[in-house]
Design a protein around this motif. Structure first.
Motif, short mmCIF file in Angstrom:
data_model
loop_
_atom_site.label_atom_id
_atom_site.label_comp_id
_atom_site.label_asym_id
_atom_site.label_seq_id
_atom_site.Cartn_x
_atom_site.Cartn_y
_atom_site.Cartn_z
N ARG A 1 2.41 -3.84 5.62
CA ARG A 1 3.20 -3.04 4.68
C ARG A 1 3.53 -1.68 5.27
NH1 ARG A 1 1.73 0.47 0.55
NH2 ARG A 1 -0.46 -0.17 0.60
N TRP A 2 2.57 -1.06 5.95
CA TRP A 2 2.83 0.24 6.58
C TRP A 2 3.97 0.13 7.60
CZ3 TRP A 2 -2.97 1.76 7.58
CH2 TRP A 2 -3.48 2.35 6.41
N ARG B 1 -8.53 -9.44 5.72
CA ARG B 1 -7.21 -9.95 5.32
C ARG B 1 -6.41 -8.86 4.62
NH1 ARG B 1 -7.38 -15.33 1.97
NH2 ARG B 1 -5.15 -14.89 2.07
N LYS B 2 -7.07 -8.10 3.77
CA LYS B 2 -6.38 -7.01 3.07
C LYS B 2 -5.94 -5.93 4.05
CE LYS B 2 -8.27 -7.50 -1.59
NZ LYS B 2 -6.92 -7.62 -2.19
N ARG C 1 6.44 -2.05 7.58
CA ARG C 1 7.70 -2.22 6.84
C ARG C 1 8.16 -0.92 6.21
NH1 ARG C 1 6.04 -7.95 3.85
NH2 ARG C 1 6.45 -9.31 5.67
N GLU C 2 7.20 -0.07 5.83
CA GLU C 2 7.55 1.23 5.24
C GLU C 2 7.77 2.31 6.29
OE1 GLU C 2 4.30 1.98 2.60
OE2 GLU C 2 5.01 0.55 1.08
N ARG C 3 7.70 1.93 7.58
CA ARG C 3 7.96 2.83 8.70
C ARG C 3 7.00 4.03 8.70
NH1 ARG C 3 12.23 1.33 11.41
NH2 ARG C 3 12.37 3.31 12.52
N TYR C 4 5.74 3.70 8.55
CA TYR C 4 4.68 4.71 8.55
C TYR C 4 4.28 4.94 10.01
CZ TYR C 4 0.11 6.81 7.38
OH TYR C 4 -0.98 7.64 7.27
N TYR C 5 4.62 6.11 10.55
CA TYR C 5 4.50 6.34 11.99
C TYR C 5 3.08 6.20 12.54
CZ TYR C 5 9.22 7.36 13.49
OH TYR C 5 10.53 7.23 13.85
N LYS D 1 5.05 -9.32 12.38
CA LYS D 1 4.72 -10.32 11.37
C LYS D 1 3.25 -10.23 10.97
CE LYS D 1 8.28 -13.41 13.22
NZ LYS D 1 8.57 -14.75 13.78
N LEU D 2 2.89 -11.02 9.98
CA LEU D 2 1.50 -11.03 9.51
C LEU D 2 0.54 -11.41 10.63
CD1 LEU D 2 -0.58 -10.78 7.25
CD2 LEU D 2 -0.11 -13.18 6.65
#
Length: 213
Positions: free
Chosen positions: A16-17, A8-9, A19-23, A50-51
């Motif tokens: 989150r990655w 889950r984590k 959303r932060e645009r982590y390529y 989405k989740l």
């Protein structure tokens, strides 16, 4: 912390990655989730994620068909099996091809082999990536060739091998496009069917599949 809580984590971290645009997470999404494979990394990061998508990504990385399957099987898996499922997943490989001219190389892979340019770097460009479906090739400019073309050809020094699901239609496609074949379609002694293409810089790209395909 339970093993399911770890998964889950992981899902929340991937969300989150995104959303932060982590390529790097875009590359994982594009290689593992089929509905994203036709998109570039930038398009994946622009796309809704989405989740539930992140959970599916984590489940597939762990070898499950879906998040629900992961939840169900965790109840019956042994500690050893859970440990194996949580190991890092090697999503894809990206061979690096050395080329004398990025534009010429891109034109070959796009016009002859049906690839699309994912990105270019530099002005003028000195690095680029082309892709077709799940196959990705990185192109790097060098001023001088690092390998002797004659030796590379005589020794069959491959730069990359791409696995395909239906090799004859692809061979016929490339044949119609006038591709330069280093080796035409054949069945190898070990059963695989292969052909090898030579690009403008004499990089040898093998395409391979099982004999029954």
């Amino acid at each position: 912390m339970s093993n399911f809580e770890n998964f889950r984590k992981q899902a929340k971290l991937h969300l989150r990655w995104h959303r932060e645009r982590y390529y790097p997470v875009a590359a994982a999404i594009g290689s593992i989730l089929p509905r994203f494979r036709h998109l570039t990394d930038r398009q994946i990061l622009d796309h809704s994620f989405k989740l539930a998508d992140a959970q599916e990504l984590v489940a597939r990385k762990a070898g499950f068909e879906s998040w629900q399957a992961l939840k169900k099987d965790l109840q019956t898996m042994t500690d050893s099996m859970i440990s194996d499922a949580a190991k890092p997943f090697l999503a894809l490989a990206e061979p690096q091809l050395l080329v004398s001219d990025i534009a010429t190389a891109r034109a070959f892979y796009e016009q002859k082999l049906g690839f699309t340019t994912r990105f270019t770097y530099g002005e003028p460009p000195f690095y680029a990536q082309v892709f077709r479906d799940g196959a990705r090739l990185n192109l790097r400019h060098v001023d001088k060739p690092l390998f002797d073309k004659g030796s590379r050809a005589s020794e069959n020094l491959l730069s990359a091998t791409i696995v395909v699901d239906a090799i004859k239609p692809l061979f016929l496609e490339y044949q119609a496009a006038g591709v330069d074949f280093h080796q035409t379609l054949r069945t190898e002694p070990w059963g695989a069917r292969t052909f090898i293409v030579s690009d403008p810089d004499s990089n040898l790209i093998a395409f391979a599949t099982s004999a029954e395909s």
